[in-house]
Design a protein around this motif. Structure first.
Motif, PDB file in Angstrom:
ATOM      1  N   ALA A  26      -9.543   0.634   3.021  1.00 36.63           N
ATOM      2  CA  ALA A  26      -9.515   0.376   4.548  1.00 36.63           C
ATOM      3  C   ALA A  26      -8.051   0.714   5.214  1.00 36.63           C
ATOM      4  O   ALA A  26      -7.849   1.129   6.355  1.00 36.63           O
ATOM      5  N   ALA A  27      -6.992   0.200   4.483  1.00 35.81           N
ATOM      6  CA  ALA A  27      -5.693   0.386   4.818  1.00 35.81           C
ATOM      7  C   ALA A  27      -5.338   2.012   4.880  1.00 35.81           C
ATOM      8  O   ALA A  27      -4.562   2.398   5.755  1.00 35.81           O
ATOM      9  N   VAL A  28      -5.634   2.635   3.708  1.00 36.38           N
ATOM     10  CA  VAL A  28      -5.561   4.020   3.868  1.00 36.38           C
ATOM     11  C   VAL A  28      -6.278   4.895   4.936  1.00 36.38           C
ATOM     12  O   VAL A  28      -5.525   5.601   5.600  1.00 36.38           O
ATOM     13  N   ALA A  29      -7.498   4.480   4.848  1.00 35.91           N
ATOM     14  CA  ALA A  29      -8.385   5.051   6.270  1.00 35.91           C
ATOM     15  C   ALA A  29      -7.741   4.754   7.554  1.00 35.91           C
ATOM     16  O   ALA A  29      -7.880   5.855   8.438  1.00 35.91           O
ATOM     17  N   SER A  30      -7.067   3.749   7.813  1.00 32.43           N
ATOM     18  CA  SER A  30      -6.577   3.573   9.201  1.00 32.43           C
ATOM     19  C   SER A  30      -5.306   4.620   9.332  1.00 32.43           C
ATOM     20  O   SER A  30      -4.820   4.490  10.650  1.00 32.43           O
TER      21      SER A  30
END
Length: 229
Positions: free
Chosen positions: A60-64
């Motif tokens: 999720a951190a990468v996707a953001s």
């Protein structure tokens, strides 16, 4: 995504984050339904799920930090590859033996969790191919056990989208980070009942037919996300 009035990058992150939050509640209901049908391997699901919840947060951190185009393209490619792998894998295992290799389950949890958080898909389209191909599950147990794993991965991913979205400019009203609570309410109630009914249907459908339906759905979604159809 411009029809929403939001920037495309914000819109897709909200779509992914809200999707995971919807999946969180639905997966609990579905996992309990499959448990009643003895189709959940809880020991294996718990191991994969705990590992996956951590890597889902990271996904999720990468996707953001990725663009809408990059996210949708990755989503489409991963889903299509998973569909093709499932298509060439037997839906029913003759020997009925699933893998007992703990390291394989840990690696599976890492992969399922990361892509779950990255793509906002709970992990089913990643978990089921992995369970069929590498862990030697049959189709029904793969579907049932993946629903239990998804409880963990969707939780970790949801937390990731909340934390990484807090304070971001351009979010719509009633958003908790990259999770929009209005959309969540509209989706979670029909999704809850639909998911439970789907679990009932999946348990009586011929496993080979179930596999083909799943493959067709995955290919359609994958091509749609890439923009081919």
């Amino acid at each position: 995504m411009q029809e929403t009035g939001l920037e495309p990058d914000i819109a897709i992150r909200i779509a992914l984050g809200t999707s995971l939050f919807v999946i969180l509640l639905n997966s609990i209901s579905v996992a309990l339904k499959y448990h009643e049908k003895h189709a959940v391997q809880w020991k294996q699901a718990t191991l994969m799920g705990i590992v996956g919840s951590i890597t889902s947060f990271g996904g999720a951190a990468v996707a953001s930090r990725l663009s809408a185009l990059t996210l949708s393209t990755i989503f489409g490619i991963v889903v299509i590859i998973g569909a093709l792998k499932i298509y060439v894998t037997p839906a029913v295992r003759e020997n009925g033996e699933i893998s007992s290799n703990q390291m394989l389950y840990i690696l599976a949890g890492v992969s399922i969790g990361f892509f779950s958080g990255l793509l906002g898909i709970g992990g089913g389209v990643i978990a089921i191919p992995i369970m069929l191909i590498f862990l030697h599950f049959d189709m029904r147990k793969a579907v049932g056990t993946s629903s239990a794993v998804i409880m963990f991965t969707s939780f970790g991913g949801s937390i990731g989208y909340i934390i990484n979205g807090i304070g971001q400019p351009g979010l719509p009203p009633y958003s908790l980070g990259y999770i929009n609570l209005i959309d969540w309410i509209l989706l979670v109630i029909p999704g809850f009942f639909g998911a439970r009914k789907g679990a009932d249907i999946a348990h009586v459908v011929n496993p080979e037919h179930l596999k083909h339906l799943f493959v067709l759905l995955m290919i359609y979604v994958g091509l749609k996300m890439i923009g081919i159809i």
